[in-house]
Write a protein that holds these residues in place. Structure first.
Motif, PDB file in Angstrom:
ATOM      1  N   PRO A  67       0.840  -1.210   0.000  1.00 56.44           N
ATOM      2  CA  PRO A  67       0.000   0.000   0.000  1.00 56.44           C
ATOM      3  C   PRO A  67       0.869   1.252   0.000  1.00 56.44           C
ATOM      4  CG  PRO A  67      -0.887  -1.612   1.543  1.00 56.44           C
ATOM      5  CD  PRO A  67       0.454  -2.151   1.081  1.00 56.44           C
ATOM      6  N   GLY A  68       0.434   2.235  -0.757  1.00 54.53           N
ATOM      7  CA  GLY A  68       1.207   3.467  -0.876  1.00 54.53           C
ATOM      8  C   GLY A  68       2.067   3.504  -2.117  1.00 54.53           C
ATOM      9  N   SER A  69       2.185   2.352  -2.809  1.00 50.95           N
ATOM     10  CA  SER A  69       3.029   2.308  -4.008  1.00 50.95           C
ATOM     11  C   SER A  69       2.217   2.420  -5.287  1.00 50.95           C
ATOM     12  CB  SER A  69       3.844   1.006  -4.028  1.00 50.95           C
ATOM     13  OG  SER A  69       2.979  -0.118  -4.014  1.00 50.95           O
ATOM     14  N   PHE A  70       0.915   2.653  -5.151  1.00 56.25           N
ATOM     15  CA  PHE A  70       0.037   2.787  -6.322  1.00 56.25           C
ATOM     16  C   PHE A  70      -0.839   4.006  -6.126  1.00 56.25           C
ATOM     17  CE2 PHE A  70      -3.845   2.107  -8.711  1.00 56.25           C
ATOM     18  CZ  PHE A  70      -3.380   1.633  -9.927  1.00 56.25           C
ATOM     19  N   ASP A  71      -0.868   4.887  -7.114  1.00 54.07           N
ATOM     20  CA  ASP A  71      -1.667   6.105  -7.063  1.00 54.07           C
ATOM     21  C   ASP A  71      -2.705   6.043  -8.170  1.00 54.07           C
ATOM     22  OD1 ASP A  71      -2.782   8.623  -7.179  1.00 54.07           O
ATOM     23  OD2 ASP A  71      -0.889   9.711  -7.087  1.00 54.07           O
ATOM     24  N   PRO A  72      -3.996   5.871  -7.831  1.00 48.94           N
ATOM     25  CA  PRO A  72      -4.999   5.750  -8.894  1.00 48.94           C
ATOM     26  C   PRO A  72      -5.089   6.975  -9.785  1.00 48.94           C
ATOM     27  CG  PRO A  72      -6.042   5.991  -6.731  1.00 48.94           C
ATOM     28  CD  PRO A  72      -4.583   5.747  -6.501  1.00 48.94           C
ATOM     29  N   ALA A  73      -4.941   8.167  -9.211  1.00 46.43           N
ATOM     30  CA  ALA A  73      -5.012   9.381 -10.038  1.00 46.43           C
ATOM     31  C   ALA A  73      -3.896   9.387 -11.074  1.00 46.43           C
ATOM     32  CB  ALA A  73      -4.935  10.621  -9.159  1.00 46.43           C
ATOM     33  N   GLU A  74      -2.701   9.000 -10.651  1.00 45.50           N
ATOM     34  CA  GLU A  74      -1.564   8.956 -11.577  1.00 45.50           C
ATOM     35  C   GLU A  74      -1.767   7.879 -12.623  1.00 45.50           C
ATOM     36  OE1 GLU A  74       3.106   7.708 -11.241  1.00 45.50           O
ATOM     37  OE2 GLU A  74       2.272   8.974  -9.663  1.00 45.50           O
ATOM     38  N   ALA A  75      -2.266   6.717 -12.187  1.00 46.40           N
ATOM     39  CA  ALA A  75      -2.481   5.615 -13.128  1.00 46.40           C
ATOM     40  C   ALA A  75      -3.544   5.975 -14.157  1.00 46.40           C
ATOM     41  CB  ALA A  75      -2.890   4.358 -12.369  1.00 46.40           C
ATOM     42  N   LEU A  76      -4.614   6.617 -13.714  1.00 45.25           N
ATOM     43  CA  LEU A  76      -5.686   6.996 -14.626  1.00 45.25           C
ATOM     44  C   LEU A  76      -5.225   8.042 -15.629  1.00 45.25           C
ATOM     45  CD1 LEU A  76      -8.644   7.119 -12.090  1.00 45.25           C
ATOM     46  CD2 LEU A  76      -8.487   5.605 -14.074  1.00 45.25           C
ATOM     47  N   SER A  77      -4.483   9.036 -15.157  1.00 49.68           N
ATOM     48  CA  SER A  77      -4.037  10.094 -16.061  1.00 49.68           C
ATOM     49  C   SER A  77      -3.005   9.573 -17.058  1.00 49.68           C
ATOM     50  CB  SER A  77      -3.447  11.262 -15.261  1.00 49.68           C
ATOM     51  OG  SER A  77      -2.311  10.843 -14.529  1.00 49.68           O
TER      52      SER A  77
END
Length: 345
Positions: free
Chosen positions: A318-328
């Protein structure tokens, strides 16, 4: 294979310490399970159902599933715990996993079998350990007491954890009636609907996470209907508090737990998938797997559920994945309009 809750800082010295640590990091007392505890850089903890006795393919599949993240994260030390009354099965699984860990150059600190408050070596004999086993009491162990001080709830079984997501029947009926009305209104939405709805949904979720409250039924109905849009679901997903903000991350998981319990089956998959992500993000892998089961029961094709299952199976921290970054990065318009009007998958 659930990734456990964030591991507390506890020093393990004895078999009793290992057996008491398992329910603390899982959040429930395991039965008929293999629990792999790992230590050092890249560590994670996992629980899996045991295969049937006499199922070598099941044993091989289980070992493969566990060794993949062990190798990926460079784990150097581990302990193998088998919670079962079946000594033959425990010996078979412990032997296969022990050999795999040895090939992966992992130091196996201990390999134990436990059942109803007694423990034995999972394989062979051990000086000082009688055939009838050694008694232990995980509930009376200092680790259990520290968990209470830390506000960490340990449930008596995985079934008890599953029960925390049982629908609240009266609330489901009320939200369902209101959601049917909201869905009918949304069917005639204008092109700007998704943009306005995502802003409303993000503000609603942020406010209730902050205040640790649950939306009233009309707002909840509007929310769960809106989550059927990729644009709305992804906008809400992208605002999940980061794992580093531990308290807020747990509050988000608590909110989605209550949303799922009040959500009619027709609209349950997106809410349950968001719970699965929030639970993983807060370090509660066991709850995340329970949420995945709920989402799969409602809609086995839901794509966010599959993503969270991958994060858990691969033991991604946890903390190693950012949904906002992944989506953009992968879908430039994921937080914009939803011109297809499709349901989130």
């Amino acid at each position: 294979m659930p990734r456990a809750r964030e591991t507390p800082s506890l020093t393990v010295r004895t078999p009793e310490d290992l057996l008491a640590l398992a329910p603390v990091v899982l959040g429930f007392t395991p039965t008929d399970s293999l629990v792999l505890l790992t230590f050092g850089p890249g560590s994670f903890h996992a629980r899996a159902d045991l295969p049937a006795r006499g199922d070598p393919q099941g044993v091989d599949d289980l070992v493969t599933m566990l060794l993949d993240p062990v190798r990926h994260h460079g784990v150097s030390r581990a302990a193998v715990l088998l919670f079962t009354s079946d000594a033959t099965l425990a010996r078979s699984v412990a032997g296969a996993l022990g050999r795999g860990l040895s090939r992966a150059r992992v130091d196996v600190l201990d390999s134990l079998r436990a059942h109803q408050g007694w423990w034995w070596p999972a394989r062979g004999r051990r000086p000082g350990v009688p055939e009838w086993g050694v008694p232990y009491d995980a509930a009376a162990h200092p680790f259990a007491a520290q968990a209470v001080v830390d506000g960490r709830v340990t449930l008596p079984s995985r079934e008890a954890l599953v029960d925390t997501l049982k629908p609240v029947a009266a609330a489901v009926d009320e939200v369902g009636a209101l959601a049917s009305v909201a869905a009918a209104a949304a069917a005639a939405r204008e092109p700007a609907w998704a943009s306005a709805e995502r802003r409303w949904a993000v503000a609603l979720v942020r406010d209730h996470v902050r205040d640790r409250t649950v939306p009233e039924p009309a707002a909840l109905a509007r929310l769960v209907v809106g989550l059927g849009s990729f644009a709305v679901r992804d906008a809400v997903w992208a605002t999940t508090p980061p794992a580093q903000a531990a308290e807020a991350a747990r509050d988000a998981a608590d909110l989605w737990t209550e949303v799922v319990r009040r959500c009619p089956r027709r609209w349950r998959a997106p809410a349950a998938a968001l719970l699965a992500y929030a639970a993983w993000n807060s370090g509660n892998g066991a709850l995340a797997w329970c949420a995945i089961d709920v989402a799969d029961e409602a809609d086995p094709t839901h794509t966010l559920t599959g993503l969270v299952a991958h994060l858990l199976t691969a033991a991604i921290r946890p903390g190693s994945f950012d949904p906002a970054e992944a989506l953009s990065a992968s879908v430039p318009d994921a937080l914009g309009e939803d011109p297809r009007g499709a349901s989130a998958g």
